[in-house]
Design an enzyme around this catalytic site. Structure first.
Site, PDB file in Angstrom:
ATOM      1  N   PRO A  54      54.843  16.393  23.961  1.00 31.51           N
ATOM      2  CG  PRO A  54      53.058  17.367  24.985  1.00 31.51           C
ATOM      3  CD  PRO A  54      53.628  17.131  23.454  1.00 31.51           C
ATOM      4  CG  ASN A  55      54.363  13.813  29.101  1.00 31.66           C
ATOM      5  OD1 ASN A  55      54.939  14.317  30.017  1.00 31.66           O
ATOM      6  ND2 ASN A  55      53.071  14.664  28.877  1.00 31.66           N
ATOM      7  NE  ARG A  59      55.194   5.473  35.236  1.00 32.24           N
ATOM      8  CZ  ARG A  59      54.796   6.570  35.715  1.00 32.24           C
ATOM      9  NH1 ARG A  59      55.263   7.576  35.789  1.00 32.24           N
ATOM     10  NH2 ARG A  59      53.600   6.391  36.052  1.00 32.24           N
ATOM     11  CE1 TYR A  89      50.183   6.523  24.334  1.00 27.97           C
ATOM     12  CE2 TYR A  89      51.021   6.404  26.477  1.00 27.97           C
ATOM     13  CZ  TYR A  89      50.162   7.072  25.812  1.00 27.97           C
ATOM     14  OH  TYR A  89      49.143   8.053  25.824  1.00 27.97           O
ATOM     15  CG  ASN A  96      52.626  11.095  18.515  1.00 28.35           C
ATOM     16  OD1 ASN A  96      51.595  11.909  19.017  1.00 28.35           O
ATOM     17  ND2 ASN A  96      52.700  10.068  18.871  1.00 28.35           N
ATOM     18  CB  ALA A 123      48.910  16.131  25.562  1.00 30.66           C
ATOM     19  CG  HIS A 172      43.761  15.375  22.245  1.00 32.24           C
ATOM     20  ND1 HIS A 172      43.496  14.764  21.156  1.00 32.24           N
ATOM     21  CD2 HIS A 172      45.011  14.781  22.901  1.00 32.24           C
ATOM     22  CE1 HIS A 172      44.031  13.614  21.379  1.00 32.24           C
ATOM     23  NE2 HIS A 172      44.831  13.450  22.167  1.00 32.24           N
ATOM     24  CG  ASP A 198      46.608  29.048  13.751  1.00 33.42           C
ATOM     25  OD1 ASP A 198      45.784  28.493  13.269  1.00 33.42           O
ATOM     26  OD2 ASP A 198      46.654  29.772  14.759  1.00 33.42           O
ATOM     27  CD  GLU A 227      46.525  13.808  13.827  1.00 34.00           C
ATOM     28  OE1 GLU A 227      45.885  14.490  12.995  1.00 34.00           O
ATOM     29  OE2 GLU A 227      45.936  13.746  15.122  1.00 34.00           O
ATOM     30  CG  HIS A 261      47.476   9.928  17.478  1.00 36.21           C
ATOM     31  ND1 HIS A 261      48.158  10.879  18.315  1.00 36.21           N
ATOM     32  CD2 HIS A 261      47.029  10.806  16.569  1.00 36.21           C
ATOM     33  CE1 HIS A 261      47.754  12.178  17.835  1.00 36.21           C
ATOM     34  NE2 HIS A 261      46.861  11.888  16.979  1.00 36.21           N
ATOM     35  CB  ILE A 262      51.741   5.266  19.865  1.00 34.13           C
ATOM     36  CG1 ILE A 262      53.222   5.864  19.531  1.00 34.13           C
ATOM     37  CG2 ILE A 262      52.323   3.651  20.339  1.00 34.13           C
ATOM     38  CD1 ILE A 262      54.037   6.404  20.694  1.00 34.13           C
ATOM     39  CB  SER A 263      47.341   4.781  21.841  1.00 28.81           C
ATOM     40  OG  SER A 263      47.037   6.144  22.138  1.00 28.81           O
ATOM     41  NE  ARG A 310      44.645   6.149  25.472  1.00 26.98           N
ATOM     42  CZ  ARG A 310      45.809   6.619  25.630  1.00 26.98           C
ATOM     43  NH1 ARG A 310      46.450   6.889  24.810  1.00 26.98           N
ATOM     44  NH2 ARG A 310      46.058   6.890  27.010  1.00 26.98           N
ATOM     45  NE  ARG A 363      43.995   9.847  26.120  1.00 32.50           N
ATOM     46  CZ  ARG A 363      44.895  10.411  26.685  1.00 32.50           C
ATOM     47  NH1 ARG A 363      45.734  10.972  25.996  1.00 32.50           N
ATOM     48  NH2 ARG A 363      45.060  10.244  28.115  1.00 32.50           N
TER      49      ARG A 363
HETATM   50  O1  CA2 Z   1      48.636   7.602  21.101  1.00 28.29           O
HETATM   51  C1  CA2 Z   1      49.544   8.512  20.963  1.00 28.29           C
HETATM   52  O2  CA2 Z   1      50.804   8.507  20.282  1.00 28.29           O
HETATM   53  C2  CA2 Z   1      49.280   9.871  21.777  1.00 28.29           C
HETATM   54  O3  CA2 Z   1      49.551  10.871  20.631  1.00 28.29           O
HETATM   55  C3  CA2 Z   1      50.263   9.848  23.007  1.00 28.29           C
HETATM   56  C4  CA2 Z   1      50.058  11.016  23.871  1.00 28.29           C
HETATM   57  C5  CA2 Z   1      48.499  11.221  24.119  1.00 28.29           C
HETATM   58  O4  CA2 Z   1      48.258  12.335  24.816  1.00 28.29           O
HETATM   59  C6  CA2 Z   1      47.752  11.149  22.857  1.00 28.29           C
HETATM   60  O5  CA2 Z   1      46.147  11.331  23.307  1.00 28.29           O
HETATM   61  C7  CA2 Z   1      47.833   9.880  22.129  1.00 28.29           C
HETATM   62  C8  CA2 Z   1      50.552  10.925  25.065  1.00 28.29           C
HETATM   63  C9  CA2 Z   1      52.114  10.638  24.994  1.00 28.29           C
HETATM   64  C10 CA2 Z   1      52.830  10.241  26.295  1.00 28.29           C
HETATM   65  O6  CA2 Z   1      53.528   9.264  26.096  1.00 28.29           O
HETATM   66  C11 CA2 Z   1      53.750   8.501  27.277  1.00 28.29           C
HETATM   67  C12 CA2 Z   1      54.595   7.300  26.903  1.00 28.29           C
HETATM   68  C13 CA2 Z   1      55.231   6.473  28.074  1.00 28.29           C
HETATM   69  C14 CA2 Z   1      54.805   6.796  29.231  1.00 28.29           C
HETATM   70  C15 CA2 Z   1      54.001   8.005  29.662  1.00 28.29           C
HETATM   71  C16 CA2 Z   1      53.709   8.841  28.590  1.00 28.29           C
END
Ligand code: CA2
Length: 151
Positions: free
Chosen positions: A13-14, A21, A26, A77, A80, A83, A90, A101, A103-105, A110, A114
């Site tokens: 998601p997102n 954003r 990111y 990836n 959210a 977590h 499963d 797996e 994760h960009i960040s 953080r 997370r």
């Molecule tokens: O670091 C990552 O790739 C995460 O999986 C990104 C998730 C976050 O919930 C994880 O803890 C770490 C969030 C993705 C949301 O991506 C956005 C990108 C641009 C603007 C807003 C959200």
């Protein structure tokens, strides 16, 4: 054994907002840029790619089920859902080939919520904090693992 060279890249998601954003967290690349980079690398690694993003948990579960029949690996990836999602864990536990797996960040730098990942209980490797380059690293690792399973 001959392992499939089809790889699924799944995004939670997102991540459709990538590059639009929060570039300080990111980066500036959009998800379309990430997909294009993955497709170019996949071609050079001799991998076939299915690249998906969804904001709905069940769609991600369904893609993992689809991958069970045909894929040699998954890079995911879960965003959210990392977590929160026992359902994605499963589904991955019912998928035998390698799972990486991404994760960009750097989630460990953080908020504490997370730091725990359900998906890490299944993943063969975890990449975090390498920006969108993490997807490319995941594909390279999957190619290596697929080759070693075919040897
Ligand atoms: O670091 C990552 O790739 C995460 O999986 C990104 C998730 C976050 O919930 C994880 O803890 C770490 C969030 C993705 C949301 O991506 C956005 C990108 C641009 C603007 C807003 C959200």
């Amino acid at each position: 054994m001959h392992a499939s060279r089809l790889v699924f890249v799944l995004n939670g998601p997102n991540l459709n907002l990538l590059g639009k954003r929060q570039p300080e967290i990111y980066g500036a690349e959009t998800l379309a840029d990430v997909e294009a980079g993955c497709r170019a690398l996949a071609t050079s690694l001799g991998l076939e790619l299915r690249f998906h993003q969804s904001n709905r948990e069940y769609e991600i579960v369904d893609w993992i089920h689809e991958a069970r029949e045909i894929a040699g690996g998954i890079a995911i990836n879960p965003a959210a859902f990392t977590h929160t999602s026992v359902a994605i864990l499963d589904a991955l536990n019912a998928f035998d080939p390698p799972v990486i797996e991404v994760h960009i960040s750097n989630v460990h730098k953080r908020e504490a919520f997370r730091h725990h990942s359900f998906v890490s209980l299944r993943a063969d490797g975890v990449i975090a904090g390498f920006g969108t380059q993490g997807y490319q690293l995941a594909l390279r690792r999957l190619a290596t693992l697929i080759e070693s399973r075919s040897a």
